[in-house]
Every structure is written in C-alpha cells, then in structure tokens.
Enzyme design. Structure first.
Site, PDB file in Angstrom:
ATOM      1  N   ASP A 103       0.770  -1.281  -0.140  1.00 43.01           N
ATOM      2  CA  ASP A 103       0.143   0.011   0.072  1.00 43.01           C
ATOM      3  C   ASP A 103       0.935   1.187   0.000  1.00 43.01           C
ATOM      4  O   ASP A 103       1.791   1.355  -0.919  1.00 43.01           O
ATOM      5  CB  ASP A 103      -0.977  -0.198   1.134  1.00 43.01           C
ATOM      6  CG  ASP A 103      -2.121   0.886   1.072  1.00 43.01           C
ATOM      7  OD1 ASP A 103      -2.969   1.043   0.469  1.00 43.01           O
ATOM      8  OD2 ASP A 103      -1.966   2.085   2.087  1.00 43.01           O
ATOM      9  N   TYR A 209      -2.420  11.148   2.286  1.00 49.11           N
ATOM     10  CA  TYR A 209      -3.158  11.287   1.128  1.00 49.11           C
ATOM     11  C   TYR A 209      -3.058  12.878   0.605  1.00 49.11           C
ATOM     12  O   TYR A 209      -3.067  13.269  -0.526  1.00 49.11           O
ATOM     13  CB  TYR A 209      -4.416  10.898   1.224  1.00 49.11           C
ATOM     14  CG  TYR A 209      -4.708   9.378   1.391  1.00 49.11           C
ATOM     15  CD1 TYR A 209      -4.997   8.529   0.247  1.00 49.11           C
ATOM     16  CD2 TYR A 209      -4.865   8.734   2.798  1.00 49.11           C
ATOM     17  CE1 TYR A 209      -4.911   7.363   0.360  1.00 49.11           C
ATOM     18  CE2 TYR A 209      -5.067   7.551   2.763  1.00 49.11           C
ATOM     19  CZ  TYR A 209      -5.174   6.613   1.619  1.00 49.11           C
ATOM     20  OH  TYR A 209      -5.070   5.262   1.726  1.00 49.11           O
ATOM     21  N   HIS A 276      -7.030  -6.494  -0.397  1.00 46.36           N
ATOM     22  CA  HIS A 276      -6.004  -5.487  -0.521  1.00 46.36           C
ATOM     23  C   HIS A 276      -5.061  -5.896   0.759  1.00 46.36           C
ATOM     24  O   HIS A 276      -3.999  -5.819   0.564  1.00 46.36           O
ATOM     25  CB  HIS A 276      -6.621  -4.284  -0.297  1.00 46.36           C
ATOM     26  CG  HIS A 276      -5.463  -3.058  -0.323  1.00 46.36           C
ATOM     27  ND1 HIS A 276      -4.773  -2.668  -1.002  1.00 46.36           N
ATOM     28  CD2 HIS A 276      -5.278  -2.457   0.743  1.00 46.36           C
ATOM     29  CE1 HIS A 276      -3.959  -1.626  -0.657  1.00 46.36           C
ATOM     30  NE2 HIS A 276      -4.166  -1.489   0.444  1.00 46.36           N
TER      31      HIS A 276
END
Length: 295
Positions: A103, A209, A276
């Site tokens: 990730d 982010y 994921h």
C-alpha cells in the site's frame, strides 16, 4: 507467531519511529514498510519467517502506529518517509538492503528504489502501484478512477469531523468493510483502535493522502493530462518481485498492465482469492512468495 523486539529510534529527520526488529544483524537486511491505516503489524506473520535468515526491520512509519505524528501536511509529502527510511538504515548501520512495501509503504518503496539504487538492492511490492502506471490509470481507466475516489474523500479537510460524528469504531468497520473479511480482522480491532485513538492520529494518517501529488479526477471529468504521463520514465533497475492479490477492490489488476516496460527485471506472483490486505489475509502465500524469491 514468534515475538520481535520493539525499539524507539530517534532520527535526524525530526521524528521518532517505533520499530520492530528481529533476526541476526549479521544476516542480509530486509526493511518492511506498511501502508494505510496500519503499522508494523501488517507484517506480523512475515517477520518471524524472514528473521530466520535475515535481519528484519519493520517501522511504524511517521504518522502511524506509535511513531511521531508531526503536524502539517507538509510533513507527509512522500520525500519525508523516504528520508526516514534512509535515516533508519543509516542509524542501524545497514548497507544495501531488500525493501518490501505494501500500500503506501509500497508507494514509498517504489520512490526510494527509483531514487536510491545504491542503497536498495532488491524490491518487493505487495499491492502497491507503480507511480506512473497508477497515475495513468486514474486518467485512462474508469474503473480504477471510480475505485480511487476514497482518496478524494480522505483529502477533504472535514473528514475528521465526519469520523468524530460516526465514532472511531464505526469508521473502523466502514473503512475495512469493503476491502477485507471482517471475521479475520476482528481479533486485531483493539490494536488498531489503540493506534488510531490518540489526539491527531487520524489526521496524521490522512495527511499521507493530502501530501501526495497524485491527481484523482472525478468520474466523468476530463482534466488536462499531465505531460509526464506520456513521456519517457526511468526504469526500476533492481530485481523486483510484485505480489498482487487479484481481488483488491481499491487497487485493481490494471496496475499490472505494462508494468514490465518500467521494471525490466520483474517477477509477478498473483494471489487469486485475496483482497488488498493480503499480507495478513493470506500470510502463508505472501511469505512463501517472498522467501522463494529471496532464496
């Protein structure tokens, strides 16, 4: 699962990292980088197996787990955790090392490998897209664009207020619900909530982010295309293993398309029935793929 030592390490980059360390320092070094919204515990099943023949280092990256959480989005641009990574290696006195990332940890691993080939000898990526392939897919693949809209939500400055309204436990349930098996996750829930609860912890995680330059167009939007998307891109020179769980609904298998053009020495291992969070959804398969490739 074997235990490992946790150390608090102060770095010249201005942060203190909580670092899991296992294995003999005389063995080949391996550094493991986790992603959102996790910590070194992403690798809890891989660390003991790797430590049999390697010196294993798995930090909580800045803003996560029990590491420092500096204020300000500017402290979470990707160059900052890359700097932490190299400073941590220097602190521990390790030379060229194998770097493994999942990730966001994988995003940092791609960048670190591209920028520091003299330090990173081999690269292992677990469900983390190559920077060019990912950005291109956000412009050219409607399904990946739709799947990545959560990034826009996380960048919203009011997101923390939303979490405060619904409660941290509800956010936990919602943030994982689409991406993994709830029953598999339940035993780990207290550990996650303990990491997310301190003041500023959620903002620090979300700032990864907000500090990223990745462009996430809205569905149906036709923004101006960055010139660099169609320009030559430097290759990853290290031998690289990419492990990809094919049921990842956040990062779709399109991330593998054309990857070999940018990673000449590439091995891909696909894991069919996992999403994921494959390092702990299918730990045996991930560990087996890593050990076989490193042998």
């Amino acid at each position: 699962m074997a235990e490992f030592e946790l150390q608090r390490i102060t770095l010249p980059t201005g942060v203190e990292l909580n670092v899991a360390i296992a294995g003999d320092p005389a063995n080949p070094p391996v550094v493991l980088l986790h992603g959102f919204p996790e910590s070194h515990r992403t690798w809890r099943n891989q660390i003991p197996a790797l430590a049999r023949d390697h010196y294993v280092i798995a930090p909580d990256q800045r803003g996560f787990g029990h590491s420092s959480k500096p204020e300000g989005v500017e402290n979470y641009t990707p160059d900052k955790p890359v700097g932490d990574l190299l400073a941590l290696a220097d602190h521990l006195g390790i030379g060229p090392f194998t770097l493994i990332g999942h990730d966001w940890g994988g995003a940092i691993a791609w960048m670190a490998a591209l920028q520091n080939p003299q330090r990173i000898a081999r690269l292992i990526i677990v469900n983390a897209p190559h920077p060019l392939v990912f950005q291109r897919s956000l412009f050219d693949d409607p399904d990946q664009r739709a799947a990545s809209q959560y990034m826009t939500a996380f960048r919203n400055p009011d997101f923390e207020q939303f979490v405060e309204r619904i409660g941290l436990e509800t956010f936990f349930d919602q943030s994982f619900a689409k991406y993994t098996d709830a029953a598999l996750l339940e035993p780990e829930k207290p550990a996650y909530l303990a990491e997310w609860s301190p003041p500023g912890a959620l903002t620090a995680m979300l700032n990864w982010y907000r500090g990223s330059a990745v462009l996430v167009p809205a569905p149906g939007e036709t923004p101006e295309r960055p010139i660099w998307l169609d320009a030559p891109f430097p290759p990853v020179t290290q031998p690289t293993l990419v492990i990809w769980a094919m049921k990842d609904t956040a990062l779709l298998p399109v991330q593998l398309d054309g990857l070999d053009r940018y990673v000449p020495d590439l091995t891909v291992v696909k894991i069919a029935n996992a999403g994921h969070f494959v390092p702990w959804e299918k730990p045996e398969l991930v560990t087996e793929a890593i050990l076989e490739w490193l042998a």
